[in-house]
Design an enzyme around this catalytic site. Structure first.
Site, short mmCIF file in Angstrom:
data_model
loop_
_atom_site.label_atom_id
_atom_site.label_comp_id
_atom_site.label_asym_id
_atom_site.label_seq_id
_atom_site.Cartn_x
_atom_site.Cartn_y
_atom_site.Cartn_z
N GLU A 164 0.84 -1.20 0.00
CA GLU A 164 0.00 0.00 0.00
C GLU A 164 0.88 1.25 0.00
O GLU A 164 1.85 1.34 0.73
CB GLU A 164 -0.88 -0.01 1.26
CG GLU A 164 -1.77 1.21 1.39
CD GLU A 164 -2.69 1.10 2.59
OE1 GLU A 164 -3.44 0.09 2.70
OE2 GLU A 164 -2.65 2.01 3.45
N HIS A 209 -8.11 2.85 -3.72
CA HIS A 209 -8.95 3.12 -2.55
C HIS A 209 -9.90 4.25 -2.94
O HIS A 209 -9.53 5.15 -3.71
CB HIS A 209 -8.11 3.61 -1.36
CG HIS A 209 -7.14 2.61 -0.82
ND1 HIS A 209 -6.83 2.52 0.51
CD2 HIS A 209 -6.36 1.68 -1.43
CE1 HIS A 209 -5.92 1.58 0.71
NE2 HIS A 209 -5.62 1.05 -0.47
N ARG A 252 -15.49 4.34 3.88
CA ARG A 252 -16.20 5.57 4.20
C ARG A 252 -15.22 6.74 4.29
O ARG A 252 -15.51 7.83 3.85
CB ARG A 252 -16.92 5.43 5.55
CG ARG A 252 -17.81 6.63 5.83
CD ARG A 252 -18.14 6.75 7.29
NE ARG A 252 -16.95 7.03 8.11
CZ ARG A 252 -16.98 7.19 9.42
NH1 ARG A 252 -18.12 7.07 10.06
NH2 ARG A 252 -15.88 7.45 10.10
N HIS A 257 -12.93 -0.37 15.57
CA HIS A 257 -12.96 0.95 14.94
C HIS A 257 -13.23 2.01 16.01
O HIS A 257 -14.05 1.78 16.91
CB HIS A 257 -14.05 0.97 13.85
CG HIS A 257 -14.07 2.27 13.12
ND1 HIS A 257 -14.85 3.32 13.49
CD2 HIS A 257 -13.36 2.69 12.05
CE1 HIS A 257 -14.64 4.34 12.66
NE2 HIS A 257 -13.74 3.97 11.78
N GLN A 283 -7.03 -2.70 9.23
CA GLN A 283 -6.21 -1.62 9.77
C GLN A 283 -4.97 -2.27 10.38
O GLN A 283 -5.02 -3.45 10.75
CB GLN A 283 -7.03 -0.91 10.86
CG GLN A 283 -6.36 0.28 11.47
CD GLN A 283 -6.03 1.34 10.45
OE1 GLN A 283 -5.00 1.22 9.77
NE2 GLN A 283 -6.86 2.35 10.31
P1 FAD Z 1 -17.65 2.10 7.66
O1 FAD Z 1 -17.73 0.65 7.37
O2 FAD Z 1 -18.75 2.96 7.13
O3 FAD Z 1 -17.56 2.26 9.24
C1 FAD Z 1 -17.44 3.53 9.85
C2 FAD Z 1 -18.09 3.49 11.25
O4 FAD Z 1 -19.49 3.35 11.10
C3 FAD Z 1 -17.62 2.30 12.07
O5 FAD Z 1 -17.59 2.69 13.43
C4 FAD Z 1 -18.70 1.26 11.88
O6 FAD Z 1 -18.81 0.44 13.00
C5 FAD Z 1 -19.95 2.12 11.69
N1 FAD Z 1 -20.90 1.56 10.72
C6 FAD Z 1 -20.60 0.96 9.53
N2 FAD Z 1 -21.73 0.64 8.87
C7 FAD Z 1 -22.75 1.05 9.64
C8 FAD Z 1 -24.17 1.04 9.49
N3 FAD Z 1 -24.73 0.53 8.39
N4 FAD Z 1 -24.91 1.56 10.49
C9 FAD Z 1 -24.35 2.09 11.59
N5 FAD Z 1 -23.01 2.15 11.80
C10 FAD Z 1 -22.23 1.64 10.84
N6 FAD Z 1 -9.06 6.38 4.82
C11 FAD Z 1 -8.90 7.27 3.81
O7 FAD Z 1 -9.27 8.45 3.96
N7 FAD Z 1 -8.33 6.91 2.61
C12 FAD Z 1 -7.92 5.64 2.38
O8 FAD Z 1 -7.44 5.34 1.30
C13 FAD Z 1 -8.05 4.68 3.41
N8 FAD Z 1 -7.64 3.41 3.24
C14 FAD Z 1 -7.83 2.48 4.22
C15 FAD Z 1 -7.42 1.18 4.01
C16 FAD Z 1 -7.61 0.20 4.98
C17 FAD Z 1 -7.15 -1.21 4.71
C18 FAD Z 1 -8.21 0.56 6.22
C19 FAD Z 1 -8.39 -0.46 7.28
C20 FAD Z 1 -8.60 1.87 6.47
C21 FAD Z 1 -8.43 2.84 5.46
N9 FAD Z 1 -8.82 4.17 5.65
C22 FAD Z 1 -8.65 5.10 4.64
C23 FAD Z 1 -9.40 4.60 6.93
C24 FAD Z 1 -10.94 4.43 6.95
O9 FAD Z 1 -11.53 5.20 5.94
C25 FAD Z 1 -11.43 4.86 8.32
O10 FAD Z 1 -10.97 3.96 9.31
C26 FAD Z 1 -12.93 5.07 8.47
O11 FAD Z 1 -13.20 5.71 9.70
C27 FAD Z 1 -13.76 3.79 8.43
O12 FAD Z 1 -13.95 3.40 7.14
P2 FAD Z 1 -14.87 2.15 6.79
O13 FAD Z 1 -14.77 1.97 5.35
O14 FAD Z 1 -14.58 1.00 7.67
O15 FAD Z 1 -16.32 2.77 7.17
#
Ligand code: FAD
Length: 306
Positions: free
Chosen positions: A31, A91, A121, A166, A193
């Protein structure tokens, strides 16, 4: 589309990550983050060229928080697609984007042949753990982005997973439920993560399996090369670092080369434990450098799944 007008894409672009990680060899992936300026972009390309030699299963470029870094994400991902034999995964985050804009970004990735997208997200504008505010015409959660990307074309979609919980999540069980929801929306693999203990990974995997899901979960590991960088990354991501790790690094904190060596040892040991547990591969958070990552790769004695 008539055969004469169908554009043929090179095999490395159309390779499906889920198929590659289903093979018998562990997947190895790297990455990168979007470089801030031209000098940083040159450093990144040096790392890409060195890492390309070990023929990783795929490489990915994180999506910036906004503006020019986002343009660089797309540009670097496109250049990887055009000028290397690597399989790029882009991403993509929902931060600050309307659904129309998200469609536009997916369209431009598709136009250069990118077929693998990590649907996220993104962190709240104020940083990890802050209050999430959705774009008025945007999307609230990654599972909705998974559905949108799947609707827009023949993409394979991966998602994020959190072995250490998270920062906004109420519990580890809720994290497992969210991952199942993303798989139900069409995600075919997850990348974690960064984390530092075998137990954290196994716990997440088992909680997801207990819900009847076997989505492959690739551990994301960060070979630590300096103590300040570790502190910054943990602050940005809101993830804990166990005392067993910090004490080993702090014991040699005055010697930068020793810190790097200990960082490589810690990552090698954890990667070995995770592969022994049946993890489908290792995703290295390279920080746009190659030396420590290549040392861990050599220590593992692997050939990446193709
Ligand atoms: P979600 O799955 O939407 O989760 C976000 C929060 O909402 C969590 O607390 C979850 O428990 C909660 N949640 C999820 N779905 C629901 C629902 N339907 N109803 C209620 N609550 C819900 N960030 C960047 O800005 N750019 C990147 O390129 C990037 N790459 C990443 C790559 C990896 C491998 C990882 C692990 C993280 C990366 N991140 C990146 C960070 C990531 O965007 C953040 O950690 C973000 O806060 C969570 O993203 P998510 O896609 O898990 O969101």
């Amino acid at each position: 589309m008539p055969a004469a007008t169908r554009m043929l894409r090179p095999a490395h672009l159309t390779r499906s990550i889920p198929s590659a990680i289903a093979g018998t060899q562990p997947s190895i992936s790297f990455e990168f983050f979007p470089p801030r300026d031209d000098a940083a972009e040159a450093v990144l390309w040096e790392a890409i060229r060195r890492l390309e030699k070990v023929r990783p299963t795929f490489v990915s470029v994180t999506y910036g928080a906004g503006g020019s870094t986002r343009d660089r994400t797309i540009r670097v991902t496109e250049r990887i697609a055009r000028e290397t034999l690597l399989t790029p995964m882009a991403h993509l985050t929902c931060v600050g984007h309307s659904v129309t804009e998200l469609r536009g970004v997916v369209g431009s990735l598709s136009a250069v042949g990118i077929r693998n997208i990590l649907a996220l997200r993104g962190d709240p504008q104020g940083g990890a753990g802050g209050e999430w505010v959705r774009h008025p015409e945007g999307i609230d959660h990654a599972d909705e982005l998974v559905s949108l990307v799947r609707l827009l074309g023949a993409f394979t979609v991966g998602v994020a997973a959190f072995p250490d919980q998270h920062p906004e999540s109420p519990s580890l069980d809720f994290d497992a439920e969210v991952l199942v929801r993303k798989a139900d929306a069409g995600a075919e693999f997850a990348i974690t993560q960064f984390f530092f203990t075998r137990e954290a990974y196994v716990g997440l995997r088992d909680r997801v399996a207990a819900r009847g899901r076997d989505i492959p979960i690739i551990p994301g590991l960060m070979p630590v090369t300096n103590v300040k960088q570790l502190a910054r990354m943990t602050q940005l991501s809101g993830q804990p670092v166990p005392a067993s790790v910090t004490s080993r690094l702090e014991a040699v904190a005055d010697d930068p080369e020793a810190v790097r060596q200990v960082g490589v040892e810690i990552t090698t040991e954890l990667a070995q434990q995770l592969l022994a547990e049946g993890a489908p591969g290792i995703h290295f958070i390279t920080m746009n450098r190659s030396t420590a990552t290549l040392q861990v790769f050599d220590n593992l004695g692997l050939t990446a799944a193709q």
